[in-house]
Design an enzyme around this catalytic site. Structure first.
Site, mmCIF file in Angstrom:
data_model
loop_
_atom_site.group_PDB
_atom_site.id
_atom_site.type_symbol
_atom_site.label_atom_id
_atom_site.label_comp_id
_atom_site.label_asym_id
_atom_site.label_seq_id
_atom_site.Cartn_x
_atom_site.Cartn_y
_atom_site.Cartn_z
ATOM 1 N N ARG A 49 37.133 41.629 3.428
ATOM 2 C CA ARG A 49 36.846 41.104 4.762
ATOM 3 C C ARG A 49 36.889 42.171 5.859
ATOM 4 N NH1 ARG A 49 41.089 36.275 4.205
ATOM 5 N NH2 ARG A 49 41.816 37.623 2.517
ATOM 6 N N ASN A 56 53.769 30.705 4.882
ATOM 7 C CA ASN A 56 54.362 31.785 4.099
ATOM 8 C C ASN A 56 53.784 33.123 4.559
ATOM 9 O OD1 ASN A 56 55.219 33.544 2.058
ATOM 10 N ND2 ASN A 56 53.524 32.950 0.700
ATOM 11 N N TYR A 107 34.656 78.822 31.871
ATOM 12 C CA TYR A 107 34.839 78.782 30.423
ATOM 13 C C TYR A 107 35.628 80.014 30.001
ATOM 14 C CZ TYR A 107 34.435 79.221 25.479
ATOM 15 O OH TYR A 107 34.768 79.377 24.163
ATOM 16 N N ALA A 110 35.796 80.626 40.567
ATOM 17 C CA ALA A 110 34.958 79.493 40.163
ATOM 18 C C ALA A 110 33.769 79.963 39.338
ATOM 19 C CB ALA A 110 34.467 78.756 41.405
HETATM 20 C C1 UD1 Z 1 48.973 35.563 0.243
HETATM 21 C C2 UD1 Z 1 49.855 34.411 -0.224
HETATM 22 C C3 UD1 Z 1 49.896 33.352 0.860
HETATM 23 C C4 UD1 Z 1 50.406 33.946 2.139
HETATM 24 C C5 UD1 Z 1 49.574 35.177 2.538
HETATM 25 C C6 UD1 Z 1 50.241 35.891 3.697
HETATM 26 C C7 UD1 Z 1 49.659 34.336 -2.646
HETATM 27 C C8 UD1 Z 1 49.029 33.613 -3.812
HETATM 28 N N1 UD1 Z 1 49.308 33.876 -1.433
HETATM 29 O O1 UD1 Z 1 47.665 35.069 0.403
HETATM 30 O O2 UD1 Z 1 50.732 32.285 0.471
HETATM 31 O O3 UD1 Z 1 50.387 32.994 3.165
HETATM 32 O O4 UD1 Z 1 49.503 36.099 1.454
HETATM 33 O O5 UD1 Z 1 49.417 36.900 4.163
HETATM 34 O O6 UD1 Z 1 50.447 35.215 -2.844
HETATM 35 N N2 UD1 Z 1 47.101 41.855 -4.007
HETATM 36 C C9 UD1 Z 1 47.234 42.646 -5.108
HETATM 37 N N3 UD1 Z 1 46.713 42.191 -6.302
HETATM 38 C C10 UD1 Z 1 46.086 40.996 -6.415
HETATM 39 C C11 UD1 Z 1 45.955 40.200 -5.251
HETATM 40 C C12 UD1 Z 1 46.478 40.645 -4.057
HETATM 41 O O7 UD1 Z 1 47.798 43.729 -5.056
HETATM 42 O O8 UD1 Z 1 45.665 40.662 -7.526
HETATM 43 C C13 UD1 Z 1 47.652 42.350 -2.729
HETATM 44 C C14 UD1 Z 1 46.604 42.586 -1.677
HETATM 45 O O9 UD1 Z 1 46.158 43.950 -1.707
HETATM 46 C C15 UD1 Z 1 47.340 42.277 -0.384
HETATM 47 C C16 UD1 Z 1 48.379 41.259 -0.801
HETATM 48 O O10 UD1 Z 1 48.510 41.358 -2.204
HETATM 49 O O11 UD1 Z 1 48.009 43.415 0.127
HETATM 50 C C17 UD1 Z 1 48.014 39.834 -0.405
HETATM 51 O O12 UD1 Z 1 46.807 39.483 -1.018
HETATM 52 P P1 UD1 Z 1 45.729 38.557 -0.324
HETATM 53 O O13 UD1 Z 1 44.583 38.371 -1.246
HETATM 54 O O14 UD1 Z 1 45.433 39.050 1.038
HETATM 55 O O15 UD1 Z 1 46.557 37.168 -0.280
HETATM 56 P P2 UD1 Z 1 46.356 36.002 0.729
HETATM 57 O O16 UD1 Z 1 45.173 35.203 0.340
HETATM 58 O O17 UD1 Z 1 46.417 36.510 2.116
HETATM 59 CA CA CA Z 2 46.362 38.601 3.104
#
Ligand code: UD1
Ligand code: CA
Length: 466
Positions: free
Chosen positions: A16, A176, A371, A385
């Site tokens: 995104r 969360n 300069y 100047a």
């Molecule tokens: C997640 C939470 C959600 C919370 C939100 C807060 C879960 C399932 N959901 O959702 O409840 O409200 O964060 O911002 O945990 N990442 C990995 N590996 C993966 C997936 C994600 O390393 O397979 C990392 C991403 O790089 C990121 C973080 O985990 O830094 C959060 O992942 P993202 O996909 O943004 O989760 P949200 O949909 O925001």
């Molecule tokens: Ca996120």
């Protein structure tokens, strides 16, 4: 001190953001997002930290290693299957190296850069020996976040992901933020039981809340929204940038820096500003600037890796890079100090002057439109100047030396390499190609000829004859 392991999730793609730069490597106030996140867990007292990488892992690892060396380890998640899967990768990598760990594991998100170490410490403390603790927050617009489902006692019994919410659950504004403390022994067992029977077909870390609630009370610590903001797109990046920027400038103001408007003053995190220095609105301090007590940086100045000494005054819209500005020097308005400009005490560099790789001795003045590049300028020198140091012959740069007390008349060009001796004069409008001896006078321009009454004769000749 007892051990605390931290896991920072940063394997996601950050689609995104619509950016060629990996999400966690976007910079905020002088640091990448992942550095803000890792700093917070280390300052909170984590004794080991594991960053989960996947997308653009080489780039992310390079940035993290450069800053933390072996204080941070990496776990590879090469097919991202959700946050639960990411933590599983971290636990496996950590156990392979150091064996099983049963103590508290602090889990944070690489895209949540505003969280403060003291908040994470409070979460560690509140969780204590319980299996699962988390931050919580209330949002007017909870879309995108996991919702907190509570029992009659008000304890969290489950986290429902946005895409899995029923209509009633979707209306819950309790969310969360994605910051947890989970006991290592519970974590290991619960991760092994995760299933991907949900809307996104992922292994949700958030499912641990329900498992934990069956065994014990889930602790949640309500947090300040400004700290818990996640970054998924550029709009949210701008929001957290404003939060962190203002945090820096407000801390400086509390420390005695004269900041007129913290919301419009931009100071990167590794800059130092002494108490009683003044920063006006629209000032940008980037990289590692140091501003001493009593210095005054006026509206719109942009400084990168610049040292400003006591009592110096930078008038509006001065731009300076890799330079040093001596005590009580006066610069600008609209001056441009390029790398290697070293201004001594009480030096003046006025409007529309450009300096580069030049040392300027005490009390010398370069007032207007000059300069000055590749120069050695002594003390008490006056540069008039419009003077130009012609430092470049198309192949190489050459040095212009102006010894103490010399005076360069306006609109002169000094063709380097060339030296003007101590106390010597260069007449206005001269093009100097040879050294000028100390105490000498160089005049290098056409002689003036006056022709009496010539102007009206010329006009008579030039005027069209109808
Ligand atoms: C997640 C939470 C959600 C919370 C939100 C807060 C879960 C399932 N959901 O959702 O409840 O409200 O964060 O911002 O945990 N990442 C990995 N590996 C993966 C997936 C994600 O390393 O397979 C990392 C991403 O790089 C990121 C973080 O985990 O830094 C959060 O992942 P993202 O996909 O943004 O989760 P949200 O949909 O925001
Ligand atoms: Ca996120």
């Amino acid at each position: 001190m007892s051990e605390t392991v931290a896991v920072v999730l940063a394997a996601g793609k950050g689609t995104r953001m619509k950016s060629a730069t990996p999400k966690v490597l976007h910079r905020i106030a002088g640091r990448t997002m992942i550095e803000w996140a890792v700093d917070a867990v280390l300052e909170a007292g984590a004794t080991r930290a594991v960053v989960v990488v996947g997308h653009a892992r080489e780039e992310v690892e390079a940035v993290v290693s450069a800053r933390y060396g072996d204080r941070v380890a990496f776990a590879l998640q090469d097919d991202p299957r959700g946050t639960g899967h990411a933590v599983r990768c971290a636990v496996e990598a950590s156990e392979a190296r150091l064996g099983a760990f049963d103590g508290p594991v602090l889990i944070t998100m690489g895209d949540c850069p505003c969280v403060r170490p003291e908040t994470l410490r409070a979460l560690l403390e509140a969780t204590g020996e319980r299996p699962f603790g988390m931050m919580s927050s209330r949002l007017d617009d909870p879309r995108g976040y996991g919702r907190l489902i509570r029992n009659d006692a008000g304890d969290v019994v489950a986290i429902r992901e946005d895409k899995d919410c029923s209509a009633t659950e979707a209306a819950v504004r309790d969310v969360n933020p994605g910051l947890y403390v989970v006991r290592g022994d519970f974590l290991r067992k619960a991760l092994a039981e995760l299933r991907d029977d949900n809307a996104q077909g992922e292994l949700y870390l958030t499912d641990l809340a329900a498992t934990a609630a069956e065994a014990d009370r889930v602790v949640d610590v309500p947090g300040d929204l400004g700290e818990l903001l996640g970054v998924n797109d550029r709009e949210q990046l701008a929001t957290v940038t404003a939060v962190l920027r203002e945090r820096i400038t407000r801390a400086l103001a509390r420390g005695g820096v004269g900041i007129v408007d913290p919301a419009t003053t931009y100071v990167e995190v590794d800059c130092e500003v002494a108490p009683d220095a003044r920063l006006e609105p629209g000032v940008h301090l980037r990289g590692r600037c140091r501003v001493a007590a009593g210095a005054h940086v006026d509206v719109g100045c942009v400084l990168e890796n610049v040292e400003v000494e006591a009592g110096a005054y930078l008038k509006p819209y001065t731009v300076a890079t890799e330079s040093r500005i001596g005590p009580e020097a006066k610069v600008g308005p609209f001056a441009h100090l390029r790398p290697g400009s070293e201004l001594g005490p009480k030096v003046k560099v006025g409007n529309f002057c450009e300096t580069k790789k030049t040392r300027i001795g005490e009390g010398s003045s370069i007032g207007h439109l000059a300069y000055v590049g590749d120069g050695e300028i002594g003390a008490g020198v006056n540069v008039g100047a419009g003077v130009i140091f012609c430092n470049y012959d198309g192949y190489r740069k050459h040095v212009t030396t102006l010894e103490d007390g010399s005076f360069i008349g306006s609109d002169s060009q000094l063709v380097a390499p060339v030296t003007v001796g101590a106390g010597a004069y260069v007449a206005s409008g001269s093009t100097i190609t040879r050294d000028v001896p100390p105490d000498g006078l160089a005049v290098a321009r056409a002689k003036q000829a006056n022709k009496e009454g010539y102007a009206s004769r010329l006009r008579a000749r030039l005027k069209p004859k109808d």
